[in-house]
Scaffold this active site. Structure first.
Site, mmCIF file in Angstrom:
data_model
loop_
_atom_site.group_PDB
_atom_site.id
_atom_site.type_symbol
_atom_site.label_atom_id
_atom_site.label_comp_id
_atom_site.label_asym_id
_atom_site.label_seq_id
_atom_site.Cartn_x
_atom_site.Cartn_y
_atom_site.Cartn_z
ATOM 1 C CG ASP A 254 11.741 -11.490 7.426
ATOM 2 O OD1 ASP A 254 12.386 -10.994 6.464
ATOM 3 O OD2 ASP A 254 12.077 -12.547 7.970
HETATM 4 C C1 BGC Z 1 15.024 -12.934 5.990
HETATM 5 C C2 BGC Z 1 15.577 -11.724 6.711
HETATM 6 C C3 BGC Z 1 16.333 -10.860 5.743
HETATM 7 C C4 BGC Z 1 15.384 -10.447 4.627
HETATM 8 C C5 BGC Z 1 16.005 -9.545 3.588
HETATM 9 C C6 BGC Z 1 14.251 -12.562 4.749
HETATM 10 O O1 BGC Z 1 14.046 -13.674 3.959
HETATM 11 O O2 BGC Z 1 14.218 -13.689 6.851
HETATM 12 O O3 BGC Z 1 16.406 -12.129 7.778
HETATM 13 O O4 BGC Z 1 16.883 -9.764 6.396
HETATM 14 O O5 BGC Z 1 14.928 -11.614 3.972
HETATM 15 O O6 BGC Z 1 16.895 -10.234 2.782
#
Ligand code: BGC
Length: 719
Positions: A254
């Site tokens: 993540d």
């Molecule tokens: C989120 C993810 C997301 C990623 C990219 C993170 O803050 O938890 O689900 O895909 O950001 O935007």
């Protein structure tokens, strides 16, 4: 569910690398030619949403994009600022909770397929969804992005969705692995949970994504588990994902989920992504290069990661890497066909919670004057919620939906009824919350993060609402049909932000109570991402309709259901508690703890807890009415063939679909009942159809309960 189902299936102690020789050989061939620096470039973000390619060898970068409800707008390479293009509007799809309330694998597949084709059309290789985390508490701000509290329902729909996405030579990225069930302090919270609950409740949907969905990539979670950050967890990534489940695809962190170079390199993480633009300083960038050069970490760890990425690129038929001769599929976005799929899904997602006086469907020839009350009748929801925000080509509000269907002969009027704390619309154009998301510890529980301006003072808001209420109640008396349309918005249903309770905001309870006094036959519609308390008015209300954020055609779909052009067939994919305090995460376990959260409720999540301890929900898991009625008769069981059969009859006046739900009550099990099968079946009015359900296992002494919801069991057959 068989608790050992996901245990030690793969015996190989080796790290899985896809066995397809051609892909593997080609990856090896490229690997030999790559310098260490080039390899490192491929395993971390070189922009906010892409890795570095290797131009001299024709290896392209891997391009990623959020998210589950459509392809997110384009961002600048190293700033959380939208490019501001006019060509990145997309189809805004129903959120995953809405997809789940269809209980229809075909719909999940179609929605996945639209998303995949649009991602391809926008030039992406990996689409960052679906989110399959279990709804442990109704307060989790991201619940609208997730499917259900039930692992089987989640896994079945997610697998279909993933297959739809990956049809388009685009990788789905199932997220967030694992036990990522709250937003409060999401970057640091340590989940305290026993392995049994992980294996029974929190792992199966990921397992199904891998085994049934064939998902190409997985995103790690922000939180910690057993002392490790999930994105670099030896236990989760090496032991469970690779060794036990044999996952040979690519693991992506993540954004900002990696915290240590050694741990990340030695774990089975393949790509580190983050929210900052110091790309060379990411843990798996220069720091890793240095450690390899110093002999502290073996280069082989990087080779394995790069090899998996090169194999993924071939599976997606990416030019430069793939030598199969099969051309990569081209995509398309904003097609009329996509909008049709969004509409079909939205129609099937709407849940009729109550229709006691048979007020619905409306009869516009009789009801010439209709009044809609409530901000959500006209509110648009696409552009909010965090990384799931969508720059929608358009979004039909309920008011618009109804007007476009019955304008002319009927008057459709609007009264605001209540107002939000601030009338400033969610403006993703200026939003840079994601950039700041590493600073604020990663989450709050105050519902404040998404407010872009100072709200008005409580006193002035209260006055304003009182006035709006008075106007609406007065007007209600003048109309034949009054429909309240309220609920939540992405101030409440949002990434990085858990709700404090399930109460309806903006003094809506008071408004509904007063409206019900003025108009007994008030129709109540909730547009939401998660359940709300209804205790102060539900007993007085005859008619309640539920819609999760249902995408760009949500308002059209709602109008179709209200007018009876579509017979509702949605079922709740989660328990609606009377209050969050009835949910086991709150009554037995902990929620939104800062340093750690104890999942003391173990496997007793959602209806598993309610059934076991006899706690009455407001509406149970699987509930949802239709304009018609169904009779279930003539149950039969064939133990040898593991078959259950019965007759399903549409005994009402409308054609309609019923979601049949099979729950097993296992002899001697500590769990009262569990969903093991579901099917959505269309039956014409007056017709009777045979239903046959084949089970994988059937054990002597188990009871199989077939019902229209988890509490409305119509047939029970003992084996
Ligand atoms: C989120 C993810 C997301 C990623 C990219 C993170 O803050 O938890 O689900 O895909 O950001 O935007």
């Amino acid at each position: 569910m068989d608790i050992n189902r996901n245990k030690k299936e793969e015996t190989s102690e080796n790290t899985p690398i896809p066995q397809d020789n051609r892909l593997s050989q080609r990856a090896e061939e490229l690997l030999q030619k790559l310098t260490l620096e080039e390899k490192i470039g491929m395993i971390h973000g070189a922009q906010l949403f892409q890795t570095a390619g290797v131009a001299r060898l024709g290896i392209p970068p891997l391009k990623m994009s959020d998210g589950p409800m459509g392809v997110r707008q384009e961002f600048l390479p190293s700033q959380w600022k939208p490019v501001g293009n006019q060509d990145d509007y997309v189809t805004y799809l129903p959120c995953n909770s809405a997809v789940a309330s269809t209980w229809n694998r075909k719909i999940a597949y179609d929605i996945g397929s639209v998303l995949g084709e649009e991602a391809r059309g926008r030039g992406k290789d990996v689409i960052l969804g679906p989110g399959v985390n279990i709804k442990r508490s109704p307060l989790c701000g991201r619940n609208f992005e997730y499917f259900s509290e039930d692992p089987y329902l989640t896994g079945e729909l997610a697998a279909a969705y993933i297959q739809g996405v990956q049809l388009w030579d685009v990788a789905a990225c199932v997220k967030h692995f694992a036990a990522n069930n709250q937003e409060t302090e999401r970057l640091w919270t340590e989940v305290e949970i026993d392995e049994e609950a992980l294996r029974e409740i929190y792992f199966p949907a990921f397992y199904d994504a891998v085994k049934k969905g064939g998902v190409h990539t997985i995103m790690g979670a922000y939180n910690k588990l057993y002392g490790e950050h999930c994105c670099q967890s030896e236990y989760l990534l090496n032991q469970i994902l690779r060794k036990e489940w044999g996952f040979d695809g690519v693991v992506i962190s993540d954004w900002g989920g990696v915290h240590d170079t050694n741990a990340a390199a030695n774990s089975q993480l393949d790509i580190e992504m983050s929210v900052t633009n110091d790309f060379d300083d990411y843990f798996m960038a220069r720091p890793l290069l240095k450690k390899i050069k110093a002999g502290e970490i073996r280069e082989e760890t990087v080779n394995q990661k790069v090899k998996r990425i090169l194999i993924l690129m071939q599976k997606l038929h990416m030019p430069g890497v793939d030598t199969s001769g099969i051309p990569r599929k081209s995509g398309a976005y904003n097609t009329p066909g996509h909008r049709k799929k969004a509409l079909e899904a939205a129609r099937e997602s709407i849940v009729l919670l109550k229709n006691e006086a048979h007020m619905l469907p409306l009869k516009p020839e009789k009801q010439k004057r209709i009044l809609l009350i409530g901000e959500n009748a006209r509110a648009l929801h696409a552009n909010g919620g965090g990384s799931a925000e969508i720059k929608a080509l358009y979004e039909i509000s309920p008011l618009m939906g109804l007007k476009t269907r019955i304008g002319g002969n009927s008057e459709v009027a609007f009264a605001q009824g209540y107002c939000r704390d601030t009338q400033e619309p969610q403006d993703a154009q200026e939003s840079n919350w994601q950039e700041k998301s590493l600073e604020n510890g990663g989450g709050t529980q105050q519902n404040t993060q998404n407010q872009k301006t100072q709200p008005d003072s409580p006193a002035s808001l209260s006055k304003k609402r009182e006035k709006l209420r008075e106007e609406a109640v007065k007007l209600a008396a003048e109309y034949d049909t009054v429909i309240f349309i309220g609920g939540l918005d992405h101030t409440y249903d949002s990434e990085g932000n858990d709700r404090a309770d399930m109460k309806l905001p903006y003094e809506q309870d008071l408004l509904i109570q007063q409206l019900l006094e003025a108009k007994k036959d008030l129709i109540i519609v909730m547009i939401v991402g998660s359940p709300v308390e209804m205790g102060s008015w539900i007993a007085q209300a005859d008619t309640v309709v539920w819609s999760y954020y249902a995408g760009m055609e949500g308002g059209s779909a709602l109008a179709d259901v209200l007018l009876g052009l579509v017979n509702p067939s949605g079922k709740l994919p989660e328990t609606f508690y009377k209050s969050h305090l009835d949910c086991s995460a709150h009554s037995v376990g902990e929620f939104a703890g800062k340093k750690s959260v104890a999942y003391r409720e173990g496997v007793y999540v959602g209806y598993r807890y309610m059934d076991k301890y006899g706690v009455e929900p407001q509406f149970c898991f699987g509930h949802g009415l239709s304009y018609t009625t169904f009779a279930y008769t003539d149950a039969k069981l064939d133990f040898e063939e593991k078959l259950i059969g019965y007759m399903l009859e549409n005994t009402g006046e409308y054609d309609g679909s019923e979601v049949i739900q099979v729950y097993v009550r296992r002899a001697g099990s500590r769990i009262y009942q569990e969903l093991i099968r579901f099917e959505k079946i269309f039956v014409k009015a007056g017709q009777r159809v045979p239903v046959c359900i084949s089970l994988e296992h059937m054990n002597r002494g188990d009871a199989y309960c077939i019902g229209s919801s988890s509490k409305d069991i119509r047939l029970t057959i003992n084996s």
